[in-house]
Design an enzyme around this catalytic site. Structure first.
Site, PDB file in Angstrom:
ATOM      1  N   ARG A 253       8.613  25.051 -21.979  1.00  0.00           N
ATOM      2  CA  ARG A 253       9.715  24.549 -21.169  1.00  0.00           C
ATOM      3  C   ARG A 253      10.808  23.933 -22.027  1.00  0.00           C
ATOM      4  O   ARG A 253      11.986  24.009 -21.695  1.00  0.00           O
ATOM      5  CB  ARG A 253       9.202  23.521 -20.151  1.00  0.00           C
ATOM      6  CG  ARG A 253      10.300  22.821 -19.357  1.00  0.00           C
ATOM      7  CD  ARG A 253       9.749  22.103 -18.122  1.00  0.00           C
ATOM      8  NE  ARG A 253       8.564  21.343 -18.407  1.00  0.00           N
ATOM      9  CZ  ARG A 253       8.543  20.112 -18.936  1.00  0.00           C
ATOM     10  NH1 ARG A 253       9.676  19.522 -19.265  1.00  0.00           N
ATOM     11  NH2 ARG A 253       7.412  19.479 -19.147  1.00  0.00           N
TER      12      ARG A 253
ATOM     13  N   LYS B  97      23.456  40.257 -14.264  1.00  0.00           N
ATOM     14  CA  LYS B  97      24.463  41.286 -14.021  1.00  0.00           C
ATOM     15  C   LYS B  97      24.792  42.058 -15.302  1.00  0.00           C
ATOM     16  O   LYS B  97      23.931  42.707 -15.864  1.00  0.00           O
ATOM     17  CB  LYS B  97      25.695  40.635 -13.399  1.00  0.00           C
ATOM     18  CG  LYS B  97      25.381  39.698 -12.217  1.00  0.00           C
ATOM     19  CD  LYS B  97      24.582  40.351 -11.102  1.00  0.00           C
ATOM     20  CE  LYS B  97      24.531  39.539  -9.815  1.00  0.00           C
ATOM     21  NZ  LYS B  97      23.843  38.238  -9.914  1.00  0.00           N
TER      22      LYS B  97
ATOM     23  N   TYR C 174      31.753  33.567  -5.290  1.00  0.00           N
ATOM     24  CA  TYR C 174      30.452  34.070  -4.872  1.00  0.00           C
ATOM     25  C   TYR C 174      29.864  33.152  -3.801  1.00  0.00           C
ATOM     26  O   TYR C 174      29.864  31.931  -3.939  1.00  0.00           O
ATOM     27  CB  TYR C 174      29.538  34.152  -6.091  1.00  0.00           C
ATOM     28  CG  TYR C 174      28.083  34.346  -5.770  1.00  0.00           C
ATOM     29  CD1 TYR C 174      27.659  35.383  -4.942  1.00  0.00           C
ATOM     30  CD2 TYR C 174      27.118  33.493  -6.297  1.00  0.00           C
ATOM     31  CE1 TYR C 174      26.325  35.557  -4.644  1.00  0.00           C
ATOM     32  CE2 TYR C 174      25.782  33.662  -6.019  1.00  0.00           C
ATOM     33  CZ  TYR C 174      25.384  34.692  -5.183  1.00  0.00           C
ATOM     34  OH  TYR C 174      24.058  34.856  -4.888  1.00  0.00           O
TER      35      TYR C 174
END
Length: 383
Positions: free
Chosen positions: A49, A200, A102
């Site tokens: 992490r 994307k 968005y």
């Protein structure tokens, strides 16, 4: 020696494996790291992490390509946005964002942050006078810019907005997902932070989920780094590795995306079923000249307004054969979507509500002749 974008995309953060000589560094698919005695971290690695070599390689190339000093890789684009907002907002803070962003970004601030006492104002970011008036009306913490915007492809002047934001004491954030760093460099134009959905164009193959922040300021980077560690929304090793793999071909892919989108847009203009075509590469687009100055190419995204309204838009979106009906964008394959009921359903009833005759296309890298033929045949079928 300062290398070109394409060379850095392939080599930065990607030194060959010193043990085996493997050209592609391995995926460090591990949750923890053996210590050399208590507190003796090997190369600074303790637990997945807090840090992982594969994630570090991605962060190195992201910082390089966006011209930043610090980059952070997250589990999703919204996780990246949320972590940035956690680092800078408090009750009473004010966020000003575009009225055509968005839907998920608006939902995050409107539905998650507003109940905690954060004010949200939307404005047309392409109207600089309107932006000046809004940020002057009350202290503004964050000026959030998305250009090209999703899905109406508005082009906003990053340099001018950065100046307006900084004069008002605001942090200027640019969502660079649609353009990618290959096309547009917001930090060089004055922005403070760049945000990406790496799902994307950066990943580019519709097979990984991720997000990123890139910035210059060391103090803000320390805050973001702590939030990332404390909250834990990090990208997994496999996701990071796949994103690095995608980045290596970003330049050649986006060149092809842009060429194909230009051809599709030009083929749609004048079709009787299409009332509007939203693509900055068209000279008729109101942001064309600004886009030509601010962007290297015009990108692979475009939207079409159907003359027949919502029914025609739905019919068109379901009539293509190569363009697949799906959310997301930026992959090698072409996708088509109906924002009103898909990507922007969460903003129905708000200022950001997308007209119901709009269809969004993510133009892939298939044969341009096939793509044009597919779009035209679908438009021809619209009643």
């Amino acid at each position: 020696m300062t290398s070109s974008f394409e060379t850095r995309a392939i080599h930065d953060g990607q030194a060959f494996d010193p043990t085996t000589g493997a050209v592609v560094p391995p995926i460090y698919q591990t949750s923890t790291f053996v210590q050399d005695g208590i507190g003796g971290f090997r190369s600074g690695y303790e637990y997945g992490r807090s840090a992982n070599p594969t994630r570090d390689s991605l962060q190195t190339v992201l910082a390089s390509l966006e011209g930043g000093s610090h980059a952070f890789s997250f589990a999703s684009g919204l996780a990246a946005e949320d972590s940035l907002l956690r680092a800078v907002l408090s009750p009473g803070s004010r966020v000003v964002m575009g009225n055509d962003v968005y839907g998920g970004t608006h939902r995050l601030v409107n539905r998650v942050w507003r109940p905690w006492g954060v004010d949200l104002v939307t404005v047309d970011m392409s109207d600089l006078d309107a932006v000046r008036a809004v940020v002057a009306a009350a202290p503004t913490t964050v000026l959030w810019v998305e250009t090209p915007s999703n899905p109406l492809m508005k082009i906003s002047d990053i340099a001018a907005l950065a100046s307006i934001g900084h004069d008002a004491g605001a942090l200027v954030v640019v969502d660079n997902t649609f353009a990618s760093p290959y096309i547009q460099q917001p930090l060089a134009l004055g922005a403070d932070v760049v945000v990406h959905s790496t799902t994307k164009y950066l990943g580019g193959h519709s097979d990984t989920l991720g997000g990123a922040l890139v910035l210059q300021d060391a103090e803000l980077a320390e805050k973001v780094g702590f939030i990332q560690f404390g909250v834990g929304a990090v990208s997994a090793p496999m996701e990071a590795w796949l994103t690095v793999r995608g980045i290596k071909t970003l330049g050649v892919r986006v060149d092809r995306h842009s060429e194909n989108a230009q051809a599709v847009a030009e083929a749609v203009v004048g079709h009787p079923a299409a009332a509007q075509v939203f693509y900055p590469g068209l000279s008729s687009h109101p942001g064309h000249e600004l886009a030509a100055r601010q962007m290297k190419r015009f990108g692979g995204m475009l939207s079409v307004g159907l003359a027949g309204g919502a029914a025609a838009a739905r019919q068109f979106a379901e009539a293509t054969e190569i363009f697949q009906l799906a959310e997301s964008l930026g992959g090698v394959e072409s996708l088509i979507g109906y924002p009103t009921a898909m990507t922007h359903a969460s903003v129905i009833g708000t200022e950001l509500e997308v007209p119901d005759n709009i269809v969004r296309l993510s133009v892939g890298i298939e044969s341009v002749d096939d793509l044009v033929a597919d779009v035209v045949q679908a438009l021809d079928r619209v009643q």
